[in-house]
Scaffold this motif. Structure first.
Motif, PDB file in Angstrom:
ATOM      1  N   PRO A  49       0.736  -1.230  -0.016  1.00  0.00           N
ATOM      2  CA  PRO A  49      -0.075   0.284   0.091  1.00  0.00           C
ATOM      3  C   PRO A  49       0.932   1.299   0.108  1.00  0.00           C
ATOM      4  CG  PRO A  49      -0.060  -0.882   2.110  1.00  0.00           C
ATOM      5  CD  PRO A  49       0.789  -1.819   1.352  1.00  0.00           C
ATOM      6  N   ILE A  50       0.157   2.223  -0.603  1.00  0.00           N
ATOM      7  CA  ILE A  50       1.096   3.767  -0.759  1.00  0.00           C
ATOM      8  C   ILE A  50       0.325   4.910  -0.028  1.00  0.00           C
ATOM      9  CG2 ILE A  50       1.668   5.222  -2.282  1.00  0.00           C
ATOM     10  CD1 ILE A  50       2.348   2.983  -4.244  1.00  0.00           C
ATOM     11  N   ILE A  51       1.015   5.842   0.727  1.00  0.00           N
ATOM     12  CA  ILE A  51       0.682   6.842   1.138  1.00  0.00           C
ATOM     13  C   ILE A  51       1.303   7.873   0.163  1.00  0.00           C
ATOM     14  CG2 ILE A  51       0.678   8.593   2.884  1.00  0.00           C
ATOM     15  CD1 ILE A  51       0.667   6.205   5.066  1.00  0.00           C
ATOM     16  N   LEU A  79      10.480   4.770   1.840  1.00  0.00           N
ATOM     17  CA  LEU A  79      10.076   6.220   1.787  1.00  0.00           C
ATOM     18  C   LEU A  79      10.966   6.643   0.605  1.00  0.00           C
ATOM     19  CD1 LEU A  79       9.409   9.012   3.005  1.00  0.00           C
ATOM     20  CD2 LEU A  79      11.442   8.919   4.464  1.00  0.00           C
ATOM     21  N   LEU A  80      10.244   7.403  -0.155  1.00  0.00           N
ATOM     22  CA  LEU A  80      10.795   8.229  -1.481  1.00  0.00           C
ATOM     23  C   LEU A  80      10.737   9.625  -1.405  1.00  0.00           C
ATOM     24  CD1 LEU A  80      11.888   8.233  -4.419  1.00  0.00           C
ATOM     25  CD2 LEU A  80       9.587   7.857  -5.220  1.00  0.00           C
ATOM     26  N   THR A  81      11.674  10.400  -1.309  1.00  0.00           N
ATOM     27  CA  THR A  81      11.696  11.827  -1.061  1.00  0.00           C
ATOM     28  C   THR A  81      12.724  12.521  -2.409  1.00  0.00           C
ATOM     29  OG1 THR A  81      13.497  11.842   0.438  1.00  0.00           O
ATOM     30  CG2 THR A  81      11.109  11.797   1.214  1.00  0.00           C
ATOM     31  N   SER A  82      12.590  13.678  -2.459  1.00  0.00           N
ATOM     32  CA  SER A  82      13.521  14.476  -3.671  1.00  0.00           C
ATOM     33  C   SER A  82      13.615  15.704  -3.154  1.00  0.00           C
ATOM     34  CB  SER A  82      12.917  14.334  -5.116  1.00  0.00           C
ATOM     35  OG  SER A  82      13.069  12.807  -5.438  1.00  0.00           O
ATOM     36  N   PRO A  83      14.666  16.499  -3.420  1.00  0.00           N
ATOM     37  CA  PRO A  83      15.819  15.826  -3.926  1.00  0.00           C
ATOM     38  C   PRO A  83      16.727  15.140  -2.756  1.00  0.00           C
ATOM     39  CG  PRO A  83      16.212  18.115  -3.830  1.00  0.00           C
ATOM     40  CD  PRO A  83      14.749  17.769  -3.418  1.00  0.00           C
ATOM     41  N   HIS A  84      17.850  14.817  -3.048  1.00  0.00           N
ATOM     42  CA  HIS A  84      18.752  14.372  -2.120  1.00  0.00           C
ATOM     43  C   HIS A  84      19.652  15.914  -1.722  1.00  0.00           C
ATOM     44  CE1 HIS A  84      21.265  13.862  -5.828  1.00  0.00           C
ATOM     45  NE2 HIS A  84      22.213  14.100  -4.878  1.00  0.00           N
ATOM     46  N   VAL A  93      14.710   5.287   0.951  1.00  0.00           N
ATOM     47  CA  VAL A  93      14.980   4.827   2.427  1.00  0.00           C
ATOM     48  C   VAL A  93      14.195   3.643   2.613  1.00  0.00           C
ATOM     49  CG1 VAL A  93      14.712   5.616   4.606  1.00  0.00           C
ATOM     50  CG2 VAL A  93      15.472   7.108   3.085  1.00  0.00           C
ATOM     51  N   ILE A  94      14.642   2.585   3.233  1.00  0.00           N
ATOM     52  CA  ILE A  94      14.085   1.353   3.607  1.00  0.00           C
ATOM     53  C   ILE A  94      14.344   1.182   4.907  1.00  0.00           C
ATOM     54  CG2 ILE A  94      14.163  -1.233   3.176  1.00  0.00           C
ATOM     55  CD1 ILE A  94      15.053  -0.620   0.090  1.00  0.00           C
ATOM     56  N   VAL A 149       8.706  -4.099   1.431  1.00  0.00           N
ATOM     57  CA  VAL A 149       8.347  -3.231   2.480  1.00  0.00           C
ATOM     58  C   VAL A 149       6.660  -3.591   2.828  1.00  0.00           C
ATOM     59  CG1 VAL A 149       9.867  -1.302   2.012  1.00  0.00           C
ATOM     60  CG2 VAL A 149       7.703  -1.253   0.967  1.00  0.00           C
ATOM     61  N   ASP A 150       6.274  -3.137   3.992  1.00  0.00           N
ATOM     62  CA  ASP A 150       4.973  -3.292   4.109  1.00  0.00           C
ATOM     63  C   ASP A 150       3.990  -2.060   3.821  1.00  0.00           C
ATOM     64  OD1 ASP A 150       5.200  -5.618   5.597  1.00  0.00           O
ATOM     65  OD2 ASP A 150       6.121  -4.298   7.364  1.00  0.00           O
ATOM     66  N   VAL A 151       4.633  -1.030   3.640  1.00  0.00           N
ATOM     67  CA  VAL A 151       3.973   0.171   3.293  1.00  0.00           C
ATOM     68  C   VAL A 151       5.136   1.086   2.737  1.00  0.00           C
ATOM     69  CG1 VAL A 151       4.114   1.189   5.594  1.00  0.00           C
ATOM     70  CG2 VAL A 151       2.392   2.366   4.028  1.00  0.00           C
ATOM     71  N   ALA A 152       4.745   2.104   1.788  1.00  0.00           N
ATOM     72  CA  ALA A 152       5.717   3.023   1.117  1.00  0.00           C
ATOM     73  C   ALA A 152       4.928   4.304   1.266  1.00  0.00           C
ATOM     74  CB  ALA A 152       5.924   2.821  -0.409  1.00  0.00           C
ATOM     75  N   VAL A 153       5.744   5.314   1.634  1.00  0.00           N
ATOM     76  CA  VAL A 153       5.632   6.523   1.700  1.00  0.00           C
ATOM     77  C   VAL A 153       6.111   7.278   0.532  1.00  0.00           C
ATOM     78  CG1 VAL A 153       5.551   8.813   3.240  1.00  0.00           C
ATOM     79  CG2 VAL A 153       5.244   6.509   4.196  1.00  0.00           C
ATOM     80  N   ILE A 154       5.343   7.829  -0.439  1.00  0.00           N
ATOM     81  CA  ILE A 154       5.866   8.324  -1.643  1.00  0.00           C
ATOM     82  C   ILE A 154       5.373   9.871  -1.961  1.00  0.00           C
ATOM     83  CG2 ILE A 154       5.707   8.225  -4.350  1.00  0.00           C
ATOM     84  CD1 ILE A 154       6.694   5.610  -3.056  1.00  0.00           C
ATOM     85  N   GLU A 155       6.733  10.639  -1.870  1.00  0.00           N
ATOM     86  CA  GLU A 155       6.593  12.012  -2.086  1.00  0.00           C
ATOM     87  C   GLU A 155       6.570  12.282  -3.496  1.00  0.00           C
ATOM     88  OE1 GLU A 155       9.316  16.058  -1.637  1.00  0.00           O
ATOM     89  OE2 GLU A 155       9.752  14.353  -0.327  1.00  0.00           O
ATOM     90  N   VAL A 156       5.642  13.234  -4.053  1.00  0.00           N
ATOM     91  CA  VAL A 156       5.557  13.523  -5.486  1.00  0.00           C
ATOM     92  C   VAL A 156       6.929  14.322  -5.746  1.00  0.00           C
ATOM     93  CG1 VAL A 156       4.152  14.957  -7.026  1.00  0.00           C
ATOM     94  CG2 VAL A 156       3.050  13.357  -5.636  1.00  0.00           C
ATOM     95  N   GLY A 157       7.078  14.122  -6.982  1.00  0.00           N
ATOM     96  CA  GLY A 157       8.271  14.944  -7.424  1.00  0.00           C
ATOM     97  C   GLY A 157       7.956  15.973  -7.734  1.00  0.00           C
ATOM     98  N   MET A 158       6.696  16.311  -8.837  1.00  0.00           N
ATOM     99  CA  MET A 158       6.561  17.693  -9.048  1.00  0.00           C
ATOM    100  C   MET A 158       4.937  17.542  -9.512  1.00  0.00           C
ATOM    101  SD  MET A 158       7.657  20.564 -12.096  1.00  0.00           S
ATOM    102  CE  MET A 158       9.309  20.574 -11.308  1.00  0.00           C
ATOM    103  N   GLY A 159       4.087  18.487  -8.930  1.00  0.00           N
ATOM    104  CA  GLY A 159       2.771  18.261  -9.444  1.00  0.00           C
ATOM    105  C   GLY A 159       2.092  17.350  -8.737  1.00  0.00           C
ATOM    106  N   GLY A 160       1.456  16.375  -9.552  1.00  0.00           N
ATOM    107  CA  GLY A 160       0.601  15.271  -9.098  1.00  0.00           C
ATOM    108  C   GLY A 160      -0.012  14.472 -10.271  1.00  0.00           C
ATOM    109  N   GLU A 161      -0.826  14.927 -10.985  1.00  0.00           N
ATOM    110  CA  GLU A 161      -1.431  14.158 -12.038  1.00  0.00           C
ATOM    111  C   GLU A 161      -0.520  13.494 -13.048  1.00  0.00           C
ATOM    112  OE1 GLU A 161      -4.865  15.252 -15.586  1.00  0.00           O
ATOM    113  OE2 GLU A 161      -3.745  16.966 -14.471  1.00  0.00           O
TER     114      GLU A 161
END
Length: 454
Positions: A49-51, A79-84, A93-94, A149-161
């Motif tokens: 599942p994703i947040i 966990l996916l975030t940007s930028p580094h 991040v795991i 992973v049991d759950v991933a928290v995903i940060e959008v890079g730019m925008g969304g759609e």
């Protein structure tokens, strides 16, 4: 050479291979290319599942706080975030740790052949190959499935759609404050930007939003209704009840969706971080119990206590104090200025400042002028950077000639500012305006032994 050195070199090679693609400042407004790549890989983004988190400011901090709470619950997180800031591995991040060089290289070797297939198909169709961020998204989704992973928290890079992360279906769609930024790509009104960001809301999802301007809120509500999703917004559904300055951070009380959580220690500075924490709590309440089940107090305390937000009002040097903050738009700069006045007691502040050319630089400077005695303007290490001489002229227009100094080299600017601050007690240096500049300052501080003990 050791195996660790070999993997380090290979991991750096992965980053270089990604850098050879079109950069993050020029995103493709498409999902089909990323969708094709993950389909070839067996849709790894459907393995957990994703947040999904978007917004203009606070995305990364909110993502990191939410991930920390979930990890306190014993869930294995991605966990996916940007930028580094310093190394590329920070983006993936795991279970609370940046992906290892070995895991990064192994996953890259798995996905690279499929990326090349998609590149060939795109070029044959007269389209651009996968971009840096599209390829990164595929790599991250695959790495999370491989972990697993049991759950991933995903940060959008730019925008969304049309952001490549949107090939994943967020069980919970989260919106941090929306304001004007990336206007060339997203639109020149808050409503247009909110409309693009609302594209992460999937059918029958649960939506959590911070307090928003009315025109942004209207767009989010409309998107939630269209997708038959639930909608919980601050301040009606949840809010920050109180905040108080504490040593090393703040004590916050949060009225969540399911319960009120009093006097939690949050090791982050700024009222905006309390707001981010409230959104993170509501997001986790929504993920774990659709907003109806209170979080465990002990686990929430643990999640807050272990939350970090590197590069966000972070002390990287002592004697004299050197802080970095990734504020790169006026709203972020206003939050930084407010936090400096509330959480610190400096007599004088020099701002080491650099910026990208597509930012509202004048708006950022105007937000910082009330707390800055002087600006040390410098060049950001980016092909999108505003030239330091042009930036210096702009800053002088907002301050004055005697309070603005320009440096072609960021390290030279930082050392000069540090020397100035060391001349008198209660002086500080704040590095801001660009995430790249913040990352470089952190590396310089580390190499020079300026870093404060954590």
């Amino acid at each position: 050479m050791s195996d660790d050195d070999d993997f380090r070199a290979a991991a750096d090679g992965v980053y270089q291979a990604l850098l050879a693609r079109v950069g993050e400042g020029a995103p493709e407004h498409r999902l089909d290319a990323t969708r094709r790549a993950v389909e070839l890989l067996g849709d790894p983004q459907r393995a957990y599942p994703i947040i999904h988190i978007t917004g203009t400011n606070g995305k990364t901090s909110t993502s990191r706080i939410a991930e920390s709470i979930l990890r306190a619950y014993g869930l294995r997180t991605g966990l996916l975030t940007s930028p580094h800031l310093v190394r590329f591995n920070e983006r993936i991040v795991i279970d609370g740790v940046p992906i290892s060089d070995e895991e990064l290289v192994r996953n890259w070797e798995d996905v690279q052949p499929y990326l090349e297939i998609v590149d060939s198909e795109l070029v044959e169709a007269g389209k651009a190959p996968l971009t840096f961020f599209e390829a990164l998204t595929v790599l991250a989704f695959a790495a999370f499935a491989d972990a697993p992973v049991d759950v991933a928290v995903i940060e959008v890079g730019m925008g969304g759609e049309w952001d490549s992360t949107n090939v994943g279906d967020g069980q919970v769609a989260v919106f941090t404050p929306i304001s004007l930024d990336h206007t060339k790509a997203l639109g020149d009104t808050v409503a247009a930007i909110a409309r693009t960001k609302s594209g992460i809301i999937k059918p029958a999802a649960d939506v959590v939003s911070s307090a928003q301007p009315s025109d942004a809120l209207s767009e989010l509500i409309a998107a939630a209704e269209l997708t038959e999703s639930t909608f919980a917004a601050q301040p009606e559904a949840f809010d920050v009840a109180t905040t108080a300055v504490a040593v090393g951070g703040q004590l916050v009380s949060i009225r969540g969706r399911a319960a009120t959580y009093d006097e939690l220690f949050l090791p982050l500075y700024g009222d905006h971080q309390a707001q981010n924490a409230a959104v993170a709590v509501a997001a986790v309440e929504t993920f774990l119990g659709r907003g109806t089940q209170p979080l465990n107090r002990d686990l929430l305390e643990e999640g807050f206590a272990t939350a970090t937000s590197p590069g966000r009002l972070q002390l990287i040097g002592i004697e004299p104090s050197i802080l970095v903050d990734a504020a790169h738009n006026p709203a972020g700069a206003e939050s930084l200025a407010q936090a400096l006045g509330t959480y610190f007691d400096f007599d004088e502040i020099t701002v080491v400042f650099g910026a990208l050319g597509d930012k509202d630089v004048r708006g950022i400077v105007r937000a910082l002028v009330p707390i800055a005695n002087q600006f040390y303007v410098t060049q950001v290490r980016s092909d999108r950077a505003l030239d330091y001489l042009e930036l210096g002229d702009l800053v002088r227009e907002e301050t004055d000639e005697d309070a603005t100094f320009v440096y072609a080299d960021a390290e030279e600017a930082l050392v000069a500012a540090r020397d100035w601050a060391a001349e008198a007690p209660r002086r500080a240096v704040v590095v801001t305006g660009s995430i790249v500049l913040v990352g470089d300052a952190m590396a310089i501080s580390e190499a020079g032994g300026w870093k404060a003990a954590s």
